[in-house]
Design a protein around this motif. Structure first.
Motif, PDB file in Angstrom:
ATOM      1  N   GLU A  62       0.829  -1.201   0.000  1.00  0.00           N
ATOM      2  CA  GLU A  62       0.000   0.000   0.000  1.00  0.00           C
ATOM      3  C   GLU A  62       0.871   1.262   0.000  1.00  0.00           C
ATOM      4  N   VAL A  63       1.913   1.231   0.820  1.00  0.00           N
ATOM      5  CA  VAL A  63       2.830   2.384   0.882  1.00  0.00           C
ATOM      6  C   VAL A  63       3.548   2.546  -0.452  1.00  0.00           C
ATOM      7  N   PHE A  64       3.973   1.417  -1.038  1.00  0.00           N
ATOM      8  CA  PHE A  64       4.706   1.462  -2.294  1.00  0.00           C
ATOM      9  C   PHE A  64       3.818   2.003  -3.422  1.00  0.00           C
ATOM     10  N   ALA A  65       2.550   1.646  -3.406  1.00  0.00           N
ATOM     11  CA  ALA A  65       1.618   2.130  -4.433  1.00  0.00           C
ATOM     12  C   ALA A  65       1.487   3.649  -4.354  1.00  0.00           C
ATOM     13  N   ARG A  66       1.425   4.172  -3.115  1.00  0.00           N
ATOM     14  CA  ARG A  66       1.357   5.635  -2.989  1.00  0.00           C
ATOM     15  C   ARG A  66       2.655   6.273  -3.462  1.00  0.00           C
ATOM     16  N   ALA A  67       3.790   5.614  -3.177  1.00  0.00           N
ATOM     17  CA  ALA A  67       5.080   6.155  -3.601  1.00  0.00           C
ATOM     18  C   ALA A  67       5.192   6.219  -5.122  1.00  0.00           C
ATOM     19  N   GLU A  68       4.537   5.280  -5.806  1.00  0.00           N
ATOM     20  CA  GLU A  68       4.582   5.290  -7.270  1.00  0.00           C
ATOM     21  C   GLU A  68       3.852   6.501  -7.851  1.00  0.00           C
ATOM     22  N   GLN A  69       2.952   7.088  -7.081  1.00  0.00           N
ATOM     23  CA  GLN A  69       2.214   8.264  -7.555  1.00  0.00           C
ATOM     24  C   GLN A  69       2.997   9.562  -7.376  1.00  0.00           C
ATOM     25  N   VAL A  70       4.030   9.493  -6.557  1.00  0.00           N
ATOM     26  CA  VAL A  70       4.747  10.703  -6.150  1.00  0.00           C
ATOM     27  C   VAL A  70       5.534  11.302  -7.308  1.00  0.00           C
ATOM     28  N   ARG A  71       5.520  12.627  -7.400  1.00  0.00           N
ATOM     29  CA  ARG A  71       6.298  13.361  -8.395  1.00  0.00           C
ATOM     30  C   ARG A  71       6.967  14.571  -7.714  1.00  0.00           C
ATOM     31  N   SER A  72       7.784  15.259  -8.455  1.00  0.00           N
ATOM     32  CA  SER A  72       8.519  16.403  -7.907  1.00  0.00           C
ATOM     33  C   SER A  72       7.564  17.427  -7.294  1.00  0.00           C
ATOM     34  N   GLU A  73       7.942  17.919  -6.134  1.00  0.00           N
ATOM     35  CA  GLU A  73       7.260  18.972  -5.374  1.00  0.00           C
ATOM     36  C   GLU A  73       5.952  18.520  -4.736  1.00  0.00           C
ATOM     37  N   TYR A  74       5.663  17.223  -4.741  1.00  0.00           N
ATOM     38  CA  TYR A  74       4.571  16.723  -3.905  1.00  0.00           C
ATOM     39  C   TYR A  74       4.963  16.954  -2.445  1.00  0.00           C
ATOM     40  N   VAL A  75       3.964  17.213  -1.629  1.00  0.00           N
ATOM     41  CA  VAL A  75       4.205  17.398  -0.195  1.00  0.00           C
ATOM     42  C   VAL A  75       3.875  16.084   0.515  1.00  0.00           C
ATOM     43  N   LEU A  76       4.878  15.558   1.249  1.00  0.00           N
ATOM     44  CA  LEU A  76       4.737  14.240   1.864  1.00  0.00           C
ATOM     45  C   LEU A  76       4.931  14.289   3.379  1.00  0.00           C
ATOM     46  N   LYS A  77       4.324  13.313   4.020  1.00  0.00           N
ATOM     47  CA  LYS A  77       4.641  12.973   5.401  1.00  0.00           C
ATOM     48  C   LYS A  77       5.129  11.528   5.384  1.00  0.00           C
ATOM     49  N   VAL A  78       6.353  11.308   5.866  1.00  0.00           N
ATOM     50  CA  VAL A  78       6.974   9.985   5.815  1.00  0.00           C
ATOM     51  C   VAL A  78       7.318   9.527   7.222  1.00  0.00           C
TER      52      VAL A  78
END
Length: 592
Positions: A55-71
């Protein structure tokens, strides 16, 4: 939301569970393992996301430059061979255990990682909130914050009081144009935004506050350049019962403390000093860059009788000047390079740039020199020039001959340009006090006397009698602090007697009625026990620009204006609706 900043993690945190928040600086997919460089104001850290957490990896695949994340994750040492010595967090990485996308981002118009191409300043200013995410911009603003904190700490420790002065005040036109603000409650009348807190800080001294400072916003409606903005910040200072020696001593201590704590640099103690006259004579500038070892040498006395009017006429003119400037090793300059420097000095009004190449003076004398002007110069003049400039074989001597102002501006600028082009700039910081400024200068158009600094600057006590009899030789109690060729601060001891202030106004052709209208409140205050006082103002933007290595003060301001005094981010200035204008009693007149 977070336990740590990204940039603060290191090997001491190995094994700790951390929560980080920030922007995606870069995302890389390496064969099923996703690497995210997460960025916040403290720096970067590498986050590793494995596919075993689907589930975490699937969200990471959506990530692109300048997305705001909490890790959320665990700090671990990087595998052998993958340590990045160029990154403060390069010994560790964070194994991502959970990831939340707090906000996605459109593709930014400015690429923010180190692989980004140079973009125009217009684009940077239009998307300033993106531009400010860049590490170098954040570093500059952090330095600026540290500078102001250090200055405040020093002044607080030395008994200065931080006091605010009005932003809405009275227009007292003197120098640059004022920004005017219409008053709704007083139709037809206007406030002005302060060009500086000058009059108010003098009034604070008359109020018995003794030592004042303020990090003040100032406003000037003037043509802009790299180190000017319509609104800028200065460190404003005023003291009572101290002469210039004592005040300059305190200010030296403040600047030395600033560079020690912010830059880790020890500046000289005391700072060197030059009079205005000596600075102009040797360097052609009242803000000389002492990193450049080149100096101007006067040769008018040996060229006044030569059969070459380009030299002879300014040499005989009391307002003219003829100088030589020796460039060590300059004999290797090509004709094209010399022509380039000729075009450069033309920017400052110079009509040409004569020169002599010293090929073999030691062995051949005059025959070892090369120049189109040699035929006009007698042996005696050549001998004097070579002696005064201490020229050696392989050198080149440039000449400037014109009105003194043209020579000073053109040859002073050439001196600095040659220092930069020829690698002659010494490393480090070179502070300098310039003192003994003229009190007045003639306006080129009207011929009237103008205050070189401002009309509240005190003359030297021994020059008081010259105010009416010989104002051109009257020196002021003014002082400027120069750093690496940039004026970072200037001030003076003020006039504290009403009678002297009125004499200065008379000389400046400010009538009693005009003086009363513009400065009546100050003149009245002078009659109620005004203490001797003086002060100085430092250009905070310029100072931070120098300390961070920026080339423009726009790069050390969060939201600057363009050179046309516009804000591309907010589209200011902008029109307002008719109702607002009517409420203020204003009407827009169309051109033509």
């Amino acid at each position: 939301m977070r336990t740590h900043y990204c940039g603060e993690l290191n090997s001491r945190h190995e094994g700790e569970e951390v929560v980080l928040c920030g922007w995606v600086h870069r995302r890389r997919d390496h064969g099923g393992v996703i690497f995210v460089d997460l960025r916040d104001r403290d720096g970067l850290v590498q986050v590793v996301l494995d596919p075993d957490r689907a589930e975490v990896f699937a969200r990471a695949e959506q990530v692109r430059s300048e997305y705001v994340l909490k890790v959320s994750g665990r700090v671990r040492a990087r595998p052998r061979g993958t340590v990045n010595p160029d990154l403060p967090t390069g010994e560790i990485e964070v194994l991502g255990l959970d990831l939340d996308i707090l906000n996605p981002s459109e593709t930014p118009p400015i690429q923010l990682d180190e692989h980004g191409i140079e973009v125009s300043e217009e684009l940077r200013l239009r998307y300033r909130y993106l531009d400010l995410r860049r590490p170098e911009m954040q570093a500059r603003l952090r330095t600026r914050s540290l500078v102001t904190r250090t200055l405040r700490g020093f002044l607080d420790a030395h008994g200065f009081l931080d006091i605010e002065t009005p932003i809405l005040t009275k227009s007292t036109p003197e120098g640059a144009r004022d920004y005017l603000v219409p008053s709704r409650t007083h139709p037809g009348e206007f406030f002005a935004l302060p060009q500086s807190p000058q009059l108010f800080k003098q009034l604070l001294m008359m109020s018995g506050l003794d030592r004042y400072y303020q990090i003040a916003r100032c406003f000037r409606d003037e043509d802009l350049r790299a180190d000017r903005q319509p609104e800028f910040t200065q460190l404003d200072i005023e003291v009572s019962f101290l002469d210039e020696e004592a005040l300059m001593g305190i200010m030296e201590g403040m600047i030395r403390t600033l560079f020690r704590e912010v830059q880790g640099v020890e500046l000289p103690e005391p700072f060197p000093r030059l009079t205005y006259a000596e600075a102009m004579r040797r360097f052609g500038s009242d803000r000389p860059d002492l990193r450049v070892p080149l100096e101007l040498v006067d040769v008018a006395d040996v060229l006044g009788g030569v059969d070459f009017k380009v030299f002879a006429e300014p040499a005989r003119d009391p307002h003219g000047r003829v100088v030589a400037l020796r460039l060590p090793g300059g004999g290797e300059l090509t004709r094209k390079e010399i022509e380039g420097y000729t075009q450069f000095v033309a920017i400052y009004g110079a009509k040409g740039l004569a020169y002599i190449k010293v090929n073999a003076w030691n062995e051949q004398g005059r025959e070892g020199l090369q120049s189109p002007i040699l035929k006009f110069l007698p042996d005696q003049a050549i001998d004097a020039i070579m002696t005064r400039t201490a020229a050696s074989d392989g050198d080149l001597i440039f000449f400037g001959a014109d009105q003194a102002q043209v020579v000073n501006e053109s040859m002073g600028a050439l001196r600095v340009r040659l220092g930069q082009d020829r690698g002659l700039l010494a490393a480090g910081w070179y502070p300098l006090w310039v003192v003994d400024f003229p009190m007045f200068e003639r306006d080129a158009n009207s011929g009237r006397w103008m205050a070189l600094h401002h009309p509240f600057t005190a003359p030297k006590d021994e020059h008081l009698e010259r105010l009416e009899s010989d104002p051109g030789t009257c020196l002021s109690r003014a002082y400027d602090l120069v750093l690496n060729g940039t004026e970072i601060g200037g001030g003076s001891i003020r006039i504290h007697r009403d009678a002297v202030q009125r004499r200065v106004f008379d000389l400046l052709a400010i009538s009693p009625e005009q003086a009363e209208d513009r400065f009546g409140f100050l003149l009245k205050a002078l009659r109620f026990g005004c203490p001797p006082h003086g002060g100085i103002a430092f250009g905070l933007d310029r100072l931070v620009m120098l300390m961070t290595g920026a080339t423009s003060i726009r790069d050390v301001m969060a939201f600057p204006k363009t050179q046309s005094a516009a804000c591309l981010l907010t589209d200011a200035p902008a029109s307002v609706d008719e109702a607002q204008l009517k409420e203020l009693g204003l009407r827009i007149r169309t051109k033509g």
